[in-house]
Structures are given as structure tokens and as C-alpha cells.
Design an enzyme around this catalytic site. Structure first.
Site, PDB file in Angstrom:
ATOM      1  CG  HIS A 116      -6.067   0.485   4.705  1.00  0.00           C
ATOM      2  ND1 HIS A 116      -4.824  -0.049   4.931  1.00  0.00           N
ATOM      3  CD2 HIS A 116      -6.749   0.303   5.867  1.00  0.00           C
ATOM      4  CE1 HIS A 116      -4.748  -0.513   6.161  1.00  0.00           C
ATOM      5  NE2 HIS A 116      -5.909  -0.301   6.746  1.00  0.00           N
ATOM      6  CD  GLU A 176      -2.867  -1.127   2.413  1.00  0.00           C
ATOM      7  OE1 GLU A 176      -2.826  -0.138   3.186  1.00  0.00           O
ATOM      8  OE2 GLU A 176      -3.659  -2.055   2.574  1.00  0.00           O
TER       9      GLU A 176
END
Length: 526
Positions: free
Chosen positions: A279, A261
Site C-alpha cells: 500500500h 491489510e
């Protein structure tokens, strides 16, 4: 005034809490690893979310750091082992975003079941593809929870409200807890895989859980299963999931967290039967406010009062416990330091015993305080946080024993150290509830209060020692504050513990060691 660096974006409420508590803050977000290493020296605390990576290199550069506060649940962006080794407490806020994350999991499940994101994009593109986006109901379907902690339990409650059947696999889930939640506990993952129509993950990322949902696991699942992951990236082998989605064994996936990420490219992004979000599990205004306030309160409590809550690498200690344990902590540190300063060979075992009132208290912080004080004369940078790790690294066996038996004192704490050469113990109590006193050294009764400068002597129990010792100290212009004696029996080994006003020179100590009857003489500092 303690200083905290806030290295990730979080609610302004965190700064307000710190300032109200008397903690200085500086906000510096988006720092690179090198910039963070340069910035951290001088800060007592580091407040982060998921963006900042606290690596071993970063920790080695943060010489003054005492606590890391993660506003959120996962701490996989912190090298917890390295932090522990350096004596840094690592905290998180496990309950702060539980509701928000659970609601996101339910939202993803429903969006995936009814293919809402795809239908939305199609409709906004001017199409009317009603038959293309046929979905499935969740009513009477079975939801399988992998993990049933705070978040999993909330998901279970919401799913039952949707008239779903819920089964859960969690080694720590008791039958009673499952009954209270209105769900059924299964004994293993294979049973869960075999009957779940939807599977949602709510476990931390560990060595055991990393890659747990791979091709082999998915092949054990029902054909047409749908998978949701709002927990941590890395639990699912993403390429395996993409392959199983393509061949239809897995009907759909709703994913909020990824191996890497921010996720710019991912095999799951190319598929039509996935719902992917960046997220967002904890991304509500309520959750952001809650975790920011919570992490600020926890860090301020620790920096100002020593209270520890939601720590990954330390036992919890409330502000009330910290205040109540204060005198006991002082006693534990004095006993550990006393034993450590007398130890001249390798430590093999440490046993810490509690009797009376202290045995009914939270003794883990006391054990760690005693152990840290014991190791400190031999090793640098040892504190309560890393003392157990330091002991394990050196193969020192540490044990803690609580006795229910009656003692001569209302409360008693004893530290016994076994070295390569001998076994030595020292015990103490509290007078008046808050005044530490030594009451036993090597099994010899003695009553002494420790001052900053102490002289410890072991000697033969024969006349003449006290006079010779007094003359030697007088000649060195060293004044005696207190003088305590103890012996096993007449004519055997005896000990003397003397508080002096000033530190003694090595020359004076050598003269004392040369006196008749003296076996050992050592200067101690507290």
C-alpha cells in the site's frame, strides 16, 4: 479552543497547521478500538489515515466529535453512514496524493512489464538469469483505465507520454473530457476488457465495485492481459486472480492494495508473475506532507469558521460562502425552529422555497440548517449533517424550490410544513442585508424580529384581546419588549407575536389560553 486527536502517523506539519490556527491537538497513534473509544470523548475532531478504523461503536463513544478528517482519498475505514447519523462531518483529501498514486501505478506497470523485482532478487542472489526475465514493451500497447477521475487522468497523461494507446470506461467521463486527455472513451467494461493489454483500476470501493474483477470478468479480457490495482483492496477477487495467473490467461499482476491489510498472507504472494507492494500508492514525502497539511487546514476551517471542503456527507461551503451565508443561515434556522416549535403532530412534508437574491446562492446548507432546526424540537441530536438522514428515516419528504419570479422583497425564504393535521408556512427576509425578519406566518403578513423569548397567539379578530393579554402578562410580572399583529382580513383569523423579557411559566400560558378570543398560545424560544 477546539481539540483534535491525531490517531495515525502523519507529517508534523499537520500539528503545526492546527496550532497556527488555534486548534489544540494530541497525537496518539496505534490505539486499539477500545483505547480509541476511551480516548475520543472531549475531542471535536479526529484526524486519521488508513490504519485507524472508525466504526459505529467508536462513533457512539465519541460524544463530542464534530469532524473526521482522512488524510488520503479512500474513506472505507470510516463508517460514513454512522458518522452522518451522529452528525459528524467526514472529510478526505482527494487531490493530495493523486500524482503520487498515479506515478506508483505507472511504476508498477513498468516493473511488471519488465519483471524488474524478480530480476533484482535473482541478480542479488548471485545468479545471472538473463533469458528468464524477458519482458514486454508498453509502447503501442493499449492501457485500459477503469475509472478516469483525478488519478486516472494523470495515469492517462503519463501513459500517453510512454506512447501507449489509452481507452477508458467511466460513466462520468464526457466525450469532451476524453478528447482533452487524448484518450478514447468506451461505452462499457466489456469493450475495454476486449482490447486492453494492460488494465489499471482507479475507482472507489463501493457495493457496485467490490469484487468487480472476478473470474467471469477476467475471462472476458484478452489472453495475456496484465492488471494493476493501486486503488482499493477488494476490487479484485484475489483467489480468482491467482487462479487466472496460474493458468496463464492473465500474464501478470501488479498489486498495491489488498482485501485485508496489513497483508501477511495472500495467494498472490506465492506467484512469480506478480509484483506486490505494501500500500505504497501515497507513500512519498511530498504526498505525505501535502495530505497532512490539507486535512489539517480543512478540519481547522470547519471547526473555526464552519467552512466545509471535500466532505463525503455534506455540501461544500467555502469560508467566504460561510461568511456571506451567515445571515441567511440564521434566518433559515429561525424559520425552521419557528415552524418546528409550532408543530404538534407528525411531519409528512417539508418544502423550502427561495426567491430573489437568495435563490442564486448555494442553498443546500440553508436547506439543511432549516431542516435541522425544524426537527430539533421533536428529536434530540439533530444537526445540519444528519438532518436529511433523520428525515428519510421518518419518511419525511423534503423538497427545495428556487423561484426566479419577482418578490415583494429583495430576498425571501419560506418554510412550509405539512403534518397529519394541517399545513403551515412561515417566511422571512433580511433587512439591511443581515437582519433576519419574519414577514409572513400562515399566509398572514407580519413584520417581526425574533428575540430569545416569544409568545405566539392565534385569535379571533375582535376587540378586547390586546387589553386582556396585557393585563394577564402584567399580573404575571412579564414585561413586553415588542408586539406584532397580523390578520388575513377584518373579522377573520389573526395572529400576535410578542417578545417578552423573560420565560413564561406554564401557569401564565394556561391563563392566556383561557382568554376569550384566544385559539392557541405557545411560548417559543430562539
Amino acid at each position: 479552543m477546539p481539540k483534535v486527536l491525531i490517531a495515525d502517523k502523519m507529517s508534523d506539519s499537520a500539528v503545526e497547521v492546527f496550532h497556527q490556527r488555534g486548534v489544540e491537538t494530541e497525537v496518539a497513534t496505534g490505539l486499539s478500538a477500545e483505547e480509541l473509544k476511551q480516548k475520543l470523548p472531549g475531542f471535536d475532531g479526529l484526524a486519521i489515515r488508513s490504519a485507524t478504523k472508525v466504526t459505529r461503536d467508536v462513533l457512539e463513544a465519541a460524544g463530542d466529535l464534530r469532524v473526521i478528517g482522512r488524510a488520503g482519498v479512500g474513506v472505507d475505514n470510516v463508517d460514513t453512514d454512522a458518522a452522518t447519523a451522529r452528525g459528524v462531518v467526514v472529510m478526505n483529501t482527494p487531490g493530495g496524493n493523486s500524482v503520487t498514486t498515479a506515478e506508483h501505478a505507472i511504476s508498477l506497470m513498468l516493473a511488471m512489464a519488465r519483471r524488474i523485482p524478480q530480476a533484482d532478487a535473482s541478480t542479488k542472489a548471485g545468479k545471472w538469469e538473463k533469458s528468464k526475465f524477458q519482458g514486454v514493451e508498453v509502447t503501442n500497447k493499449t492501457l485500459g483505465l477503469v475509472g478516469c477521475g483525478n488519478i486516472g487522468a494523470i495515469v492517462a497523461e503519463r501513459a500517453r507520454g510512454l506512447r501507449m494507446k489509452v481507452v477508458a470506461y467511466d460513466p462520468y467521463l464526457t466525450v469532451e473530457r476524453a478528447r482533452d486527455l487524448g484518450i478514447r472513451r468506451v461505452k462499457n467494461l466489456e469493450d475495454l476488457y476486449a482490447e486492453a493489454d494492460f488494465i489499471t483500476l482507479h475507482v472507489p470501493k463501493t457495493e457496485q465495485t467490490t469484487g468487480m474483477i472476478d473470474k467471469a470478468a477476467m475471462q472476458q479480457m484478452k489472453k495475456g492481459v496484465r492488471i494493476i490495482n493501486c486503488a482499493r483492496g477488494g476490487l479484485i477477487v484475489e483467489q480468482d486472480l491467482a487462479d487466472m495467473l496460474k493458468d496463464g490467461h492473465v500474464a501478470g499482476a501488479a498489486i498495491d492494495v489488498y482485501d485485508e491489510e496489513p497483508a501477511r498472507e495472500n495467494p498472490l504472494f506465492e506467484l512469480e508473475n506478480t509484483v506486490c507492494t505494501p500500500h505504497l500508492g501515497a507513500s512519498t514525502s511530498e504526498a505525505q506532507e501535502k495530505v497532512a497539511v490539507q486535512v489539517a487546514e480543512q478540519m481547522a476551517d470547519y471547526l473555526l469558521t464552519g467552512a466545509i471542503s471535500n466532505a463525503i456527507n455534506m455540501p461544500s461551503l467555502t469560508a467566504e460562502e460561510s461568511a456571506h451565508l451567515g445571515p441567511y443561515m440564521t434566518l433559515a434556522e429561525q424559520l425552521g425552529s419557528f415552524a418546528g416549535q409550532l408543530t404538534e403532530s407528525g411531519v409528512q412534508k417539508v418544502n423550502i422555497e427561495y426567491e430573489g437574491a437568495v435563490a442564486r446562492l448555494n442553498t443546500r446548507p440553508l436547506t439543511q440548517a432549516a431542516l435541522a432546526a425544524l426537527l430539533r424540537p421533536m428529536l434530540d441530536s439533530v444537526n445540519m449533517v444528519n438532518a436529511p438522514v433523520v428525515a428519510r428515516e421518518r419518511d419525511i419528504e423534503v423538497s427545495e424550490v428556487k423561484h426566479e419570479r419577482d418578490s415583494d422583497y429583495q430576498t425571501l425564504l419560506r418554510v412550509t410544513v405539512e403534518t397529519e393535521r394541517q399545513t403551515r408556512s412561515v417566511a422571512g427576509t433580511l433587512f439591511g442585508g443581515d437582519k433576519p425578519r419574519l414577514v409572513e406566518i400562515k399566509g398572514i403578513p407580519i413584520e417581526a424580529e425574533l428575540g430569545p423569548h416569544m409568545l405566539y397567539i392565534t385569535n379571533e379578530d375582535k376587540p378586547g384581546l390586546i387589553g386582556a393579554l396585557g393585563r394577564t402578562l402584567a399580573e404575571a410580572n412579564v414585561n413586553i419588549a415588542t408586539f406584532h399583529l397580523g390578520r388575513q382580513s377584518r373579522g377573520t383569523d389573526a395572529i400576535a407575536l410578542i417578545e417578552v423579557d423573560d420565560a413564561m411559566s406554564e401557569q401564565t400560558l394556561e391563563k392566556i389560553r383561557g382568554l376569550d378570543l384566544v385559539k392557541q398560545a405557545k411560548a417559543l424560544r430562539f
